[in-house]
Design an enzyme around this catalytic site. Structure first.
Site, PDB file in Angstrom:
ATOM      1  N   SER A 281       2.440 -25.897  29.132  1.00 43.39           N
ATOM      2  CA  SER A 281       3.464 -24.853  29.133  1.00 43.39           C
ATOM      3  C   SER A 281       3.141 -23.856  28.030  1.00 43.39           C
ATOM      4  O   SER A 281       2.427 -24.175  27.075  1.00 43.39           O
ATOM      5  CB  SER A 281       4.841 -25.478  28.870  1.00 43.39           C
ATOM      6  OG  SER A 281       5.822 -24.493  28.625  1.00 43.39           O
TER       7      SER A 281
ATOM      8  N   TYR B 296      10.455 -31.387  24.140  1.00 43.80           N
ATOM      9  CA  TYR B 296       9.591 -30.826  25.190  1.00 43.80           C
ATOM     10  C   TYR B 296       8.433 -30.049  24.579  1.00 43.80           C
ATOM     11  O   TYR B 296       7.274 -30.244  24.950  1.00 43.80           O
ATOM     12  CB  TYR B 296      10.426 -29.927  26.099  1.00 43.80           C
ATOM     13  CG  TYR B 296       9.640 -29.295  27.229  1.00 43.80           C
ATOM     14  CD1 TYR B 296       9.324 -30.025  28.371  1.00 43.80           C
ATOM     15  CD2 TYR B 296       9.231 -27.967  27.158  1.00 43.80           C
ATOM     16  CE1 TYR B 296       8.625 -29.454  29.412  1.00 43.80           C
ATOM     17  CE2 TYR B 296       8.523 -27.384  28.198  1.00 43.80           C
ATOM     18  CZ  TYR B 296       8.220 -28.128  29.324  1.00 43.80           C
ATOM     19  OH  TYR B 296       7.501 -27.553  30.350  1.00 43.80           O
TER      20      TYR B 296
END
Length: 316
Positions: A188, A201
């Site tokens: 990401s 995350y």
């Protein structure tokens, strides 16, 4: 001054001279690489054929994993689909078969190392040797540090990064034996910059980016140049995992756009795939800016999504 001290200083001077000489000789090569890289921007990259390859995709029952499976089905690959969600997995497999591909489904909990290893053995016995591995399975909890429960933090790392180790250890040996394969890490943009209320995350995706880079270097050091690696780093994707995301600068991406970039990157052996591509420029510039400037940019971005804020909760 003793003879040993003189020898040490002389040795250090020789090392400095060797370093500067090596750097001087390396400079022309670096310039050639830069020019070559700039020229490649204007030359269409050759796309490799993956027809007949066995492709394993984790997290194939939803979102990016599902769409990736569809694209590989169109390329006439044999698909191995993993997900903890049996219903979603079957839906993906049905569409892949409609597209003309063979699809094998395995209900696998990617937070469980033993489940990964036992499922990998079944894949090898029932389907064959995986030559393209897409580590896509992921979880996200949108909350601050105190509202994120300890088991949620553990699961984030088990699925988002530790699973990459177990799947790669399971399928890489055959790739190395044949010096052929491709390992894809779905990370990401949050693996390159911090985002409030995505602490676990972001941390796991930073680890995923590091895994990709270190694995790439290790394969090169071992001379396994036939095994390629790619790392996908998109901004917010509309998969439903993050509720109502919005920013002033970056778009909220649809899954099909992200997967088109991923497939193009895989077929052209692109190592780092940013979506949108220009985010790479922003991240590079950010590294050279003062902290106050970065903070100002983050304020302008105004990243928002639904999150649980628990910093006022009394810790037991």
């Amino acid at each position: 001054m003793t003879g040993k001290t003189k020898y040490t200083q002389s040795s250090q001077q020789q090392k400095r001279i060797q370093f500067f000489l090596a750097s001087f000789l390396l400079l022309p090569f670096l310039l050639v690489c830069i020019v070559e890289s700039l020229l490649k921007l204007f030359i269409p990259k050759k796309r490799k054929s993956v027809t007949g390859e066995i492709v394993l995709i984790t997290g194939a029952g939803h979102g990016i994993g599902r769409q990736t499976a569809y694209e590989f089905a169109k390329l006439k690959c044999k698909l191995v689909l993993w997900d903890i969600n049996k219903h979603g997995l079957e839906e993906t497999a049905t569409e892949c078969k409609r597209l003309g591909a063979k699809a094998h489904t395995f209900v696998v909990d990617c937070s469980n190392r033993e489940d990964i290893y036992s499922s990998a053995k079944k894949v090898k016995a029932e389907v064959g040797d995986v030559s393209i591995l897409v580590n896509n399975a992921g979880v996200v909890y949108t909350s601050d540090l105190f509202a994120t429960q300890d088991p949620q933090i553990e699961k984030t790392f088990e699925v988002n990064i530790l699973a990459h180790f177990w799947t790669t250890k399971a399928f890489l040996p055959e790739m190395m034996k044949n010096n052929h394969g491709h390992i894809v890490t779905v990370a990401s943009a949050a693996g390159h910059t911090g985002v409030p209320f995505l602490l676990a995350y972001c941390s796991s995706k930073f680890a995923a980016v590091g895994f990709h880079r270190a694995l790439t270097s290790e394969l090169e050091a071992l001379g396994k140049t036939g095994i390629k690696t790619s790392c996908l780093c998109p901004v917010f994707v509309n998969t439903g995992f993050t509720k109502n995301p919005s920013t002033r600068i970056w778009p909220v991406l649809e899954t099909d756009k992200v997967v088109r970039s991923l497939i193009d990157g895989i077929l052209t052996d692109k190592k780092m795939i940013f979506v949108p591509s220009y985010i790479n420029i922003s991240l590079t510039i950010e590294r050279f800016l003062p902290e106050r400037a970065v903070a100002a940019i983050n304020h302008v971005q105004d990243i928002h999504f639904e999150a649980v804020i628990g910093h006022k909760i009394k810790m037991k």
